[in-house]
Write a protein that holds these residues in place. Structure first.
Motif, PDB file in Angstrom:
ATOM      1  N   LYS A  94       0.823  -1.212   0.000  1.00  0.00           N
ATOM      2  CA  LYS A  94       0.000   0.000   0.000  1.00  0.00           C
ATOM      3  C   LYS A  94       0.854   1.257   0.000  1.00  0.00           C
ATOM      4  O   LYS A  94       0.423   2.302  -0.504  1.00  0.00           O
ATOM      5  N   ARG A  95       2.067   1.161   0.567  1.00  0.00           N
ATOM      6  CA  ARG A  95       2.976   2.312   0.623  1.00  0.00           C
ATOM      7  C   ARG A  95       3.946   2.346  -0.550  1.00  0.00           C
ATOM      8  O   ARG A  95       4.844   3.192  -0.587  1.00  0.00           O
ATOM      9  N   GLY A  96       3.802   1.427  -1.489  1.00  0.00           N
ATOM     10  CA  GLY A  96       4.706   1.389  -2.635  1.00  0.00           C
ATOM     11  C   GLY A  96       6.073   0.833  -2.302  1.00  0.00           C
ATOM     12  O   GLY A  96       7.035   1.056  -3.042  1.00  0.00           O
ATOM     13  N   GLN A  97       6.170   0.061  -1.212  1.00  0.00           N
ATOM     14  CA  GLN A  97       7.462  -0.474  -0.772  1.00  0.00           C
ATOM     15  C   GLN A  97       7.546  -1.995  -0.891  1.00  0.00           C
ATOM     16  O   GLN A  97       8.418  -2.618  -0.299  1.00  0.00           O
ATOM     17  N   PHE A  98       6.656  -2.573  -1.654  1.00  0.00           N
ATOM     18  CA  PHE A  98       6.702  -4.012  -1.926  1.00  0.00           C
ATOM     19  C   PHE A  98       6.220  -4.265  -3.340  1.00  0.00           C
ATOM     20  O   PHE A  98       5.248  -3.654  -3.808  1.00  0.00           O
ATOM     21  N   GLY A 290       7.865  -7.441   8.057  1.00  0.00           N
ATOM     22  CA  GLY A 290       7.128  -6.359   8.705  1.00  0.00           C
ATOM     23  C   GLY A 290       7.914  -5.739   9.844  1.00  0.00           C
ATOM     24  O   GLY A 290       7.984  -4.508   9.976  1.00  0.00           O
ATOM     25  N   ALA A 291       8.528  -6.578  10.694  1.00  0.00           N
ATOM     26  CA  ALA A 291       9.321  -6.060  11.808  1.00  0.00           C
ATOM     27  C   ALA A 291      10.549  -5.314  11.303  1.00  0.00           C
ATOM     28  O   ALA A 291      10.918  -4.257  11.851  1.00  0.00           O
ATOM     29  N   PHE A 292      11.202  -5.839  10.277  1.00  0.00           N
ATOM     30  CA  PHE A 292      12.385  -5.204   9.706  1.00  0.00           C
ATOM     31  C   PHE A 292      12.036  -3.808   9.187  1.00  0.00           C
ATOM     32  O   PHE A 292      12.761  -2.837   9.448  1.00  0.00           O
ATOM     33  N   LEU A 300      14.304   2.481   5.685  1.00  0.00           N
ATOM     34  CA  LEU A 300      13.921   1.508   4.655  1.00  0.00           C
ATOM     35  C   LEU A 300      14.051   2.100   3.261  1.00  0.00           C
ATOM     36  O   LEU A 300      14.231   1.372   2.282  1.00  0.00           O
ATOM     37  N   ASN A 301      13.978   3.429   3.158  1.00  0.00           N
ATOM     38  CA  ASN A 301      14.167   4.070   1.856  1.00  0.00           C
ATOM     39  C   ASN A 301      15.565   3.841   1.295  1.00  0.00           C
ATOM     40  O   ASN A 301      15.780   3.974   0.090  1.00  0.00           O
TER      41      ASN A 301
END
Length: 400
Positions: A94-98, A290-292, A300-301
């Motif tokens: 949903k955040r564009g990170q997967f 998820g925890a990472f 994470l960026n």
């Protein structure tokens, strides 16, 4: 030589090594920033149960006992849905990170775990280069800190094998000289003196290792608490991802890391959405990622995680409630800078004429996936010909 120096990562620290480490940090190569994390899901993940072609009639017919109705899947795009056990990963979607790439394959069609893993980790075909593909990445990056490349575990990952000298550690706190506290300073000085002034690769490796141990000592003294309430699952995989986040946030110069997660060879009891080995494994994987992501926060960026496996599985279920070794697999990618909200790569479909001897066809070369991520995250677009010498990388549009 790494075992001679460190065994299980237990060698001395030295001021000489720390100085060399600091000096090397200023000479890191590559225009990219951040870290590339290669997560190897060993055993051959059944990708059609992870990123699922929803409502595909061919899949439903082939799997009357282990298929999943589209109503339980988390929506993706292009007709795919995500296994609900990966709900934490869907939040990243949903955040564009997967994102994910289906139908990924090595150039050699092999249903042998060992042959397929070796091919993938060397970054070539069965007759290609012998060193690991990440060793060639390190060659292209040039010198960095002692922690620029790390294998999280007790053995050196095959992908890092070669003429470079990556760290292999279980936890930061365990990475130390295995002697009594009262003699550790003297032992440190003795080991440093053994390699001082020697013009030899062994001396370079020694200094790098010693420097890393100095950094590890400082981190161990400071301790670590995951941020934002991140809770990693218990076990080796959770410990490794927690320690990896710790190193990234400590700014030790980490560029490349490897993490292994086994248990994916599901010939029996693959199960359904309600239970079974696949649900259990994906629940843990979702909690890990998820925890990472929670622990890293905005960091994470600066990170790209790619989860690969040696091959996919047969489309048709077997008589034991599982699936047998196949071909086209699924790659999962988490991190910053992704062209998110879409599934990437070619999808050949599951019609009988589209299959490769009953398997998902290998429509996307895994080196195209890895090559694009290496170019984006590490800034080595111009060196891809040396990283994958047998293949011309064609980007799939995974990254922005």
């Amino acid at each position: 030589r790494r075992q001679v120096l460190a065994g299980a990562g237990k060698v001395a620290v030295a001021a000489l090594g720390a100085q060399l480490m600091t000096a090397r940090a200023g000479f890191a190569q590559g225009s990219g920033t951040g870290a590339l994390v290669v997560m190897f899901l060993r055993g051959g993940v059944e990708g059609l149960s992870v990123v699922v072609p929803a409502d595909d009639p061919h899949l439903q017919a082939a799997r009357p006992r282990i298929g999943m109705p589209s109503s339980v899947l988390l929506p993706l795009d292009r007709g795919f849905g995500l296994h609900p056990a990966l709900a934490p990963v869907h939040e990243l979607w949903k955040r564009g990170q997967f994102t994910a790439v289906p139908a990924v394959s090595t150039p050699d069609v092999s249903r042998s775990h060992f042959q397929a893993q070796d091919c993938l980790e060397r970054g070539g075909s069965s007759g290609g280069a012998v060193e690991g593909w990440l060793d060639r990445v390190l060659d292209a990056l040039g010198p960095g800190t002692g922690f620029r490349a790390v294998g999280m575990g007790s053995t050196l990952p095959r992908a890092l094998a070669g003429d470079q000298a990556p760290m292999t550690i279980r936890t930061v706190d365990e990475f130390k000289l295995d002697v009594g506290d009262e003699i550790r300073p003297q032992a440190s000085q003795a080991i440093a003196a053994m390699y001082a002034g020697i013009e030899h690769p062994m001396a370079t490796d020694a200094a790098s290792t010693l420097a890393g141990l100095e950094v590890a000592r400082g981190l161990a003294t400071a301790g670590y608490q995951p941020a934002a309430g991140a809770t990693y699952p218990e076990g080796d995989a959770g410990s490794r991802m927690r320690e990896l986040a710790r190193l990234i946030k400590a700014d030790v110069g980490l560029r490349v890391a490897c993490v292994d997660i086994g248990g994916w060879d599901m010939h029996t009891n693959l199960g359904t959405v309600d239970g079974g080995d696949m649900k259990n494994q994906l629940t843990t994987l979702g909690q890990l990622l998820g925890a990472f992501a929670t622990d890293l926060g905005d960091r994470l960026n600066d990170v790209t995680v790619v989860a690969m496996t040696e091959f996919g599985r047969r489309v048709e279920q077997n008589a034991s409630g599982g699936t047998d070794h196949g071909h086209g697999a699924t790659a999962l990618i988490v991190g910053g800078g992704l062209a998110g909200n879409t599934i990437h790569g070619a999808w050949p479909g599951l019609a009988p004429e589209a299959l490769d001897q009953g398997d998902v066809a290998g429509a996307n070369d895994y080196r195209d996936v890895l090559g694009e991520l290496v170019s984006h995250r590490l800034g080595l677009g111009g060196a891809l010909g040396t990283v994958f010498p047998e293949h011309r990388v064609t980007p799939l549009g995974i990254t922005r």
